[in-house]
Design an enzyme around this catalytic site. Sequence first.
Site, PDB file in Angstrom:
ATOM      1  CG  HIS A   2      12.629  -8.978 -11.539  1.00  0.00           C
ATOM      2  ND1 HIS A   2      12.823  -7.622 -11.588  1.00  0.00           N
ATOM      3  CD2 HIS A   2      13.845  -9.508 -11.163  1.00  0.00           C
ATOM      4  CE1 HIS A   2      14.078  -7.339 -11.259  1.00  0.00           C
ATOM      5  NE2 HIS A   2      14.716  -8.470 -11.000  1.00  0.00           N
TER       6      HIS A   2
ATOM      7  CG  HIS B  95       8.549  -0.917  -8.166  1.00  0.00           C
ATOM      8  ND1 HIS B  95       9.448  -0.900  -7.129  1.00  0.00           N
ATOM      9  CD2 HIS B  95       9.209  -1.362  -9.258  1.00  0.00           C
ATOM     10  CE1 HIS B  95      10.612  -1.304  -7.586  1.00  0.00           C
ATOM     11  NE2 HIS B  95      10.508  -1.590  -8.867  1.00  0.00           N
TER      12      HIS B  95
ATOM     13  CG  ASP C 251       9.091  -3.645 -16.934  1.00  0.00           C
ATOM     14  OD1 ASP C 251      10.098  -3.340 -17.601  1.00  0.00           O
ATOM     15  OD2 ASP C 251       9.128  -4.377 -15.941  1.00  0.00           O
TER      16      ASP C 251
HETATM   17  N1  CMC Z   1      -2.698  -4.946 -10.519  1.00  0.00           N
HETATM   18  C1  CMC Z   1      -3.692  -5.102  -9.599  1.00  0.00           C
HETATM   19  N2  CMC Z   1      -3.470  -5.184  -8.276  1.00  0.00           N
HETATM   20  C2  CMC Z   1      -2.195  -5.124  -7.863  1.00  0.00           C
HETATM   21  C3  CMC Z   1      -1.117  -4.946  -8.763  1.00  0.00           C
HETATM   22  C4  CMC Z   1      -1.406  -4.858 -10.129  1.00  0.00           C
HETATM   23  N3  CMC Z   1      -0.416  -4.698 -11.024  1.00  0.00           N
HETATM   24  N4  CMC Z   1       0.039  -4.917  -8.065  1.00  0.00           N
HETATM   25  C5  CMC Z   1      -0.292  -5.061  -6.773  1.00  0.00           C
HETATM   26  N5  CMC Z   1      -1.640  -5.177  -6.652  1.00  0.00           N
HETATM   27  C6  CMC Z   1      -2.398  -5.294  -5.394  1.00  0.00           C
HETATM   28  C7  CMC Z   1      -2.262  -6.672  -4.809  1.00  0.00           C
HETATM   29  O1  CMC Z   1      -3.301  -7.520  -5.238  1.00  0.00           O
HETATM   30  C8  CMC Z   1      -2.317  -6.397  -3.325  1.00  0.00           C
HETATM   31  O2  CMC Z   1      -3.663  -6.192  -2.974  1.00  0.00           O
HETATM   32  P1  CMC Z   1      -4.189  -6.622  -1.494  1.00  0.00           P
HETATM   33  O3  CMC Z   1      -3.428  -5.757  -0.529  1.00  0.00           O
HETATM   34  O4  CMC Z   1      -5.649  -6.326  -1.537  1.00  0.00           O
HETATM   35  O5  CMC Z   1      -3.866  -8.087  -1.347  1.00  0.00           O
HETATM   36  C9  CMC Z   1      -1.602  -5.043  -3.177  1.00  0.00           C
HETATM   37  O6  CMC Z   1      -1.768  -4.393  -4.477  1.00  0.00           O
HETATM   38  C10 CMC Z   1      -0.123  -5.150  -2.852  1.00  0.00           C
HETATM   39  O7  CMC Z   1       0.478  -6.039  -3.771  1.00  0.00           O
HETATM   40  P2  CMC Z   1       1.700  -6.981  -3.435  1.00  0.00           P
HETATM   41  O8  CMC Z   1       1.729  -8.122  -4.390  1.00  0.00           O
HETATM   42  O9  CMC Z   1       1.691  -7.304  -1.972  1.00  0.00           O
HETATM   43  O10 CMC Z   1       2.905  -6.008  -3.712  1.00  0.00           O
HETATM   44  P3  CMC Z   1       4.413  -6.432  -3.921  1.00  0.00           P
HETATM   45  O11 CMC Z   1       5.235  -5.289  -3.493  1.00  0.00           O
HETATM   46  O12 CMC Z   1       4.689  -7.753  -3.304  1.00  0.00           O
HETATM   47  O13 CMC Z   1       4.522  -6.652  -5.522  1.00  0.00           O
HETATM   48  C11 CMC Z   1       4.820  -6.210  -7.842  1.00  0.00           C
HETATM   49  C12 CMC Z   1       5.063  -5.705  -6.404  1.00  0.00           C
HETATM   50  C13 CMC Z   1       5.622  -5.348  -8.805  1.00  0.00           C
HETATM   51  C14 CMC Z   1       5.294  -7.668  -7.979  1.00  0.00           C
HETATM   52  C15 CMC Z   1       3.280  -6.115  -8.145  1.00  0.00           C
HETATM   53  O14 CMC Z   1       2.860  -4.770  -8.045  1.00  0.00           O
HETATM   54  C16 CMC Z   1       2.929  -6.689  -9.517  1.00  0.00           C
HETATM   55  O15 CMC Z   1       2.701  -7.894  -9.627  1.00  0.00           O
HETATM   56  N6  CMC Z   1       2.878  -5.814 -10.596  1.00  0.00           N
HETATM   57  C17 CMC Z   1       2.643  -6.298 -11.932  1.00  0.00           C
HETATM   58  C18 CMC Z   1       3.938  -6.857 -12.505  1.00  0.00           C
HETATM   59  C19 CMC Z   1       4.924  -5.765 -12.886  1.00  0.00           C
HETATM   60  O16 CMC Z   1       4.577  -4.780 -13.525  1.00  0.00           O
HETATM   61  N7  CMC Z   1       6.207  -5.979 -12.512  1.00  0.00           N
HETATM   62  C20 CMC Z   1       7.314  -5.083 -12.886  1.00  0.00           C
HETATM   63  C21 CMC Z   1       7.923  -4.395 -11.698  1.00  0.00           C
HETATM   64  S1  CMC Z   1       8.977  -3.031 -12.205  1.00  0.00           S
HETATM   65  C22 CMC Z   1      10.292  -3.769 -13.001  1.00  0.00           C
HETATM   66  C23 CMC Z   1      11.142  -4.583 -12.115  1.00  0.00           C
HETATM   67  O17 CMC Z   1      11.577  -4.100 -11.063  1.00  0.00           O
HETATM   68  O18 CMC Z   1      11.417  -5.732 -12.477  1.00  0.00           O
END
Ligand code: CMC
Length: 427
Positions: free
Chosen positions: A264, A305, A362
């Site tokens: 987050h 996201h 971010d």
């Molecule tokens: N790098 C590489 N792979 C990723 C990333 C990433 N940053 N984000 C998601 N994936 C992959 C993940 O491994 C999964 O792959 P698979 O389907 O093969 O298992 C797929 O994409 C879907 O990911 P998820 O974790 O199920 O997606 P989510 O909606 O639960 O998570 C997130 C969203 C923001 C937590 C995630 O994209 C992430 O960890 N990003 C990096 C951290 C980040 O930048 N966070 C700030 C978010 S914006 C500010 C805020 O709102 O706070």
Amino acid sequence: MSDKKASLSIDGKTLELNVYSGTIGPDVVDVTPLTGNGYFTYDPGFVSTAACESKITYIDGNEGVLLHGGYPIEQLAEQSDYLEASYVLLYGELPNKEQKEAFVNKVRMHTMVNDQMSTFFKGFRRDAHPMAIMCGVVGALSAFYHDSLDINDEKHREISAIRLIAKMPTLAAMTYKYTIGQPFMYPQNHLSYSENFLHMMFGNPCEPTKVNPVLARAMDTIFLLHADHEQNASTSTVRLAGSTGANPFACISAGIAALWGPSHGGANEAVLNMLEEIGDEANVDACVARAKDKNDPFRLMGFGHRVYKNFDPRAKVMKKVADEVLGELGIDDPLLKVAKRLEQIALEDSYFIEKKLYPNVDFYSGIILKAIGIPTSMFTVIFALGRTPGWIAHWNEMHAGASRIGRPRQLYTGPAKRDFVPLDQRD
Ligand code: CMC
């Protein structure tokens, strides 16, 4: 109340469920009758669950749309300012001239914190993470305003909202000053909200502070871009804590704790650490390969996201602000080159395209904050400061309507009932 119905057939029984439509966005199926029929819904991560009704913010993740009170974020960032956007979040409408002046003045009149607050800081180690200090000192505000903590009183809720918005920059700057061993700076109320913050961060009592207007405007835009994002993890935390009747300062402190995580708000700090670790454009490919490796938990920070599956409209504005700030300061930051290369590769790579992973808010904010001189460990504090009007607007909205304590249910997969085994009879 609802023209549309959904029916759910289960174990030979059909349940008729109401379907409600919002102004825009997907319809919602009212599943509240399920409990009475012996079922719960199952939705880990709340991917498909609308936990409340809200009029504050709307997001269309597929189209990259973010609206506060109906106003697009790009227009607010271009034509408005942070306090005006905060007003929209709190009151639902743009203020007229008098309303805006009155609101800005009210915030200005509450920027100082009780002098006792400074003694709390002394309890922390100087090397404490600023977010740890913020969780503590914002929660500690609860101890100062017994006269206005009636959550059922609209005026009490309003004064708490103003106090929080006004005091967050003061507490954030005090946190920074404490960690570097400099004296706290009093707010200067002739300055604008963002100028005041930069003054308290970078000023010192020995000489008058000169605040660069370009940097103050950039700071204001950063706050505005973070101001609200509907039912994200920290806002939902604030609502859940608030649903118990807890006081607003305790609820915002809970929101700060939830924001701290790297998935987050902690991502802005993690982005810069990642860029520094990559160090050089030549190392970008290896980093992208790691992010794609299923056996490596590493993720590209600042990408992806839960809601935006096309682009993050805040990231577009943030990128423009980054160019302005770096141009103003004449900075040729090698990290920006690493960031641009990373963005280019990720946007062209099929892994990121297929999974709809785009730079989020971010990704660029860290580069701007670093250029302004804000240390990495303070990045998430900046996010918390910016998000405060959103948190408190949701808290207020919840209490202005009929609200029940938040109490999710579960799918229990632990042991069924069994008899206790005395210690001397266990294997
Ligand atoms: N790098 C590489 N792979 C990723 C990333 C990433 N940053 N984000 C998601 N994936 C992959 C993940 O491994 C999964 O792959 P698979 O389907 O093969 O298992 C797929 O994409 C879907 O990911 P998820 O974790 O199920 O997606 P989510 O909606 O639960 O998570 C997130 C969203 C923001 C937590 C995630 O994209 C992430 O960890 N990003 C990096 C951290 C980040 O930048 N966070 C700030 C978010 S914006 C500010 C805020 O709102 O706070």
